[in-house]
Design an enzyme around this catalytic site. Structure first.
Site, PDB file in Angstrom:
ATOM      1  N   MET A  21       0.798  -1.222   0.000  1.00  0.00           N
ATOM      2  CA  MET A  21       0.000   0.000   0.000  1.00  0.00           C
ATOM      3  C   MET A  21       0.830   1.271   0.000  1.00  0.00           C
ATOM      4  SD  MET A  21      -3.267  -0.435  -0.163  1.00  0.00           S
ATOM      5  CE  MET A  21      -3.867   1.103   0.536  1.00  0.00           C
ATOM      6  N   VAL A  24       7.393   3.761   3.369  1.00  0.00           N
ATOM      7  CA  VAL A  24       7.620   4.375   4.677  1.00  0.00           C
ATOM      8  C   VAL A  24       8.975   5.089   4.664  1.00  0.00           C
ATOM      9  CG1 VAL A  24       7.782   3.990   7.158  1.00  0.00           C
ATOM     10  CG2 VAL A  24       6.251   2.566   5.777  1.00  0.00           C
ATOM     11  N   ASP A 133      -4.420  -8.994   9.166  1.00  0.00           N
ATOM     12  CA  ASP A 133      -3.166  -9.282   8.453  1.00  0.00           C
ATOM     13  C   ASP A 133      -2.005  -9.375   9.433  1.00  0.00           C
ATOM     14  OD1 ASP A 133      -1.588  -9.855   6.264  1.00  0.00           O
ATOM     15  OD2 ASP A 133      -1.232  -7.764   5.740  1.00  0.00           O
TER      16      ASP A 133
END
Length: 646
Positions: A21, A24, A133
């Site tokens: 997604m 970072v 998850d």
């Protein structure tokens, strides 16, 4: 992107990780003058409404959780159309990196991980949130001034229990860590996170995953159907207690799993404690010198910590000690003693402690008594004077037998409690649900459903027997939980079909809802596993309602008896299922009219349902109505009379 400022205050310094997604970054908060972690959405996902919604949900979900073992969110915003999340910056490594390097972790380390993860999961569950998850890559081992602390990361596919009505079954986690119900696409439940926690513990302890396949379809079948290798078979150093722990932590039926993270951690800790707890040995001998010799030997020997010695002077005192210490593992008893000799004691021990094993001690040449002892159930024997090396070898062997005996006893108890698929359970369930309790043979109003794996006969003919059976059971692992969830009782398995009976309030509606749920679950798991998976067959079902006879049938003379249900509804459901095409749930017009709550029905045209009879008009269940009718009102049933092309 290094040096870029996001949101007018966060200066990007270096990339520290990336996932499906987002990316970072370590960033510097120019307003509060501190380092932070900043997660930017992947550029290719920015245009997706669903991806943006999930990204925002991750921020709002984690921001609600205040727990030291969940990464904290400081800020959320959108910069030039791209969402970002600002979190606390952690120093250390994730558990995936640690396990790839170390492969296995000591049980004490795994226990510490579980305790901290449990704390975070409890906070999430209390807030009505399921992580969905949980895996080693989302478990961070953060270094701090007080040592290493566990942090749960990435609630990107997390789920709020309050949103159950909006569940579409499309969200995915990481398959290797997903529970059977999660890979089937069921509404997320906190117990699914506990399954994932069990998989993490299994991998950390053994160095491998419990279910491992080369492809996704095979993995899904394995998770839903196959047993996992017992940890003690992978590493003999692991206590057998861990086998029993994982049998419960990774139970296919979630009602058999640990029902809270605290319960799971307590059970794991109990196994660890058992490993450090010395075995209890009761020494029964009327010679004081024998007591002294054993005490001195085990005090000097390094194995002294492995045993706790308890002494008795005769058989009568030994029985008292057995009652005082019900966890005694082994009895080492001399044959010749006053008050009660060793042979008499041997016969009395099972009355007090049936799991203890007895080792008989006698003088050389006393083979007659040795033979008597072995015939009366002694596990082994030793000769005087005692050879201490022989004694320790014998104790180790005897303790292994004790542990195996305990495992077998526990398995027998569990089997007695888990006979939910037997016909006897059917009548007991019908009795419990009936208004006044049903007799062994009694007419009852019920609904019968036959759910058949469509055209599975060809698979049984083309595949090896073991493989065909495994693939069929993979379908049953999806079908049966949905039938049970609606209060159905599995009466029997007939080839590749399962027959379930529904009785009590709204039995027809519950049967229809169960069949619709089965169809939806199999469609979901088939999309995930692919067109070549065993789930791609789909199901065909028949449902009928009316009076049935719950009866004991069979042969008394041959002692072959069983409980089942008989009647027109049973036959009709069976024939309707046989006439159904893939994905169809067929009913007759009487079922359509009797349904008290909203279901959508459409005509399936004239089908040859009954053998040697004319074709009859039947209906297929298209799905559920959005609006459910109160029980006190007339039912709203939608029926389309135009047949849909098959």
């Amino acid at each position: 992107m290094k040096g870029q400022t996001v949101g007018g205050r966060y200066a990007l310094e270096r990339e520290i990780g990336r996932g499906g997604m987002g990316i970072v970054w370590q960033a510097f908060d120019q307003m509060l003058r501190r380092d932070v972690a900043l997660k930017l959405m992947m550029p290719e996902n920015v245009a997706s409404f669903e991806a943006r919604r999930n990204f925002e949900q991750e921020a709002t979900t984690v921001a609600r959780l205040r727990n030291e073992h969940i990464v904290q969110v400081h800020d959320y915003g959108i910069d030039e159309g791209s969402p970002y999340i600002v979190m606390e910056l952690l120093e250390g490594e994730d558990l995936e990196t640690r396990l790839r390097r170390a492969r296995q972790l000591p049980a004490a380390t795994v226990l510490s991980l579980l305790r901290q993860l449990s704390s975070g999961l409890e906070a999430a569950s209390a807030a009505g949130i399921v992580h969905c998850d949980l895996k080693p890559a989302n478990v961070f081992l953060a270094r701090g001034a007080s040592g290493e602390s566990v942090k749960i990361l990435d609630f990107g596919v997390g789920w709020r229990l309050s949103e159950a009505r909006n569940w579409s079954g499309v969200r995915l986690g990481t398959p290797a860590y997903m529970s059977p119900e999660q890979v089937r696409g069921a509404v997320p439940h906190p117990l699914a996170d506990l399954w994932s926690l069990g998989v993490i513990a299994y991998r950390a302890l053994t160095g491998r995953l419990p279910f491992s396949m080369e492809n996704l379809p095979g993995l899904i079948v394995s998770i839903c159907t196959d047993p996992f290798p017992l940890p003690s078979s992978l590493d003999p150093a692991l206590l057998p207690g861990f086998d029993r722990f994982f049998e419960r932590a990774l139970a296919k039926d979630r009602t058999r799993r640990f029902q809270s993270s605290r319960e799971l951690v307590a059970a794991f800790a109990a196994v660890c404690d058992a490993g450090s707890k010395p075995a209890k040995i009761l020494v029964v001998d009327d010679e004081p010198d024998m007591h002294l010799l054993l005490k001195l030997h085990f005090r000097r020997n390094k194995s002294s910590t492995a045993y706790e010695l308890i002494f008795a002077e005769d058989g009568q005192r030994a029985l008292e000690e057995l009652r005082r210490h019900p966890d005694i593992d082994v009895v080492v008893a001399d044959i010749n003693m006053p008050v009660m000799d060793g042979l008499t004691l041997l016969e009395r021990i099972p009355e007090v402690n049936p799991l203890a094993r007895t080792v008989i001690v006698s003088a050389y040449g006393d083979m007659t008594n040795i033979r008597r002892a072995m015939n009366r159930g002694a596990f082994d024997f030793l000769f005087k004077p005692i050879d201490f090396a022989d004694l320790e070898t014998t104790l180790e062997k005897t303790l292994r037998s004790v542990e195996q005996h305990r495992q077998k006893a526990q398995a027998n108890e569990e089997n007695d409690l888990l006979r939910k698929f037997t016909n006897a359970a059917l009548v007991e369930r019908l009795r419990a649900l009936g208004p006044a309790g049903a007799a062994a043979s009694e007419a009852l109003e019920a609904t019968v459903a036959f759910v058949d794996v469509f055209r599975f006969t060809r698979v049984a003919q083309e595949r090896p027997p073991a493989e065909a059976t495994r693939l069929l059971n993979a379908n049953f692992e999806v079908i049966v939980p949905e039938l049970l969830a609606q209060g159905g009782v599995v009466d029997k398995f007939v080839g590749d079909a399962v027959m379930a009976v529904f009785h009590g309030p709204e039995h027809l509606e519950r049967a229809l809802a169960a069949c619709v749920a089965v169809r939806e679950q199999l469609e979901t798991v088939a999309r995930r596993a692919g067109k070549d998976s065993p789930y791609a067959h789909g199901v065909c079902a028949g449902v009928s309602t009316g009076s049935v006879l719950a009866a004991e049938v069979g042969s008394h003379a041959c002692a072959r008896l069983g409980y089942t249900v008989l009647g027109e509804a049973v036959n009709a459901a069976s024939h309707l299922a046989r006439a159904a095409l893939a994905g169809e749930i067929l009913v007759d017009e009487a079922v359509c009219r009797a349904a008290r709550q909203g279901f959508k029905f459409e005509s399936a045209g004239a089908r040859s349902v009954w053998p040697r009879a004319e074709s009859t008009i039947v209906y297929r269940v298209a799905g559920r109505d959005v609006v459910r009718q109160p029980l006190g009102e007339e039912p709203t049933v939608q029926i389309s009379l135009e047949p849909r092309p098959a």
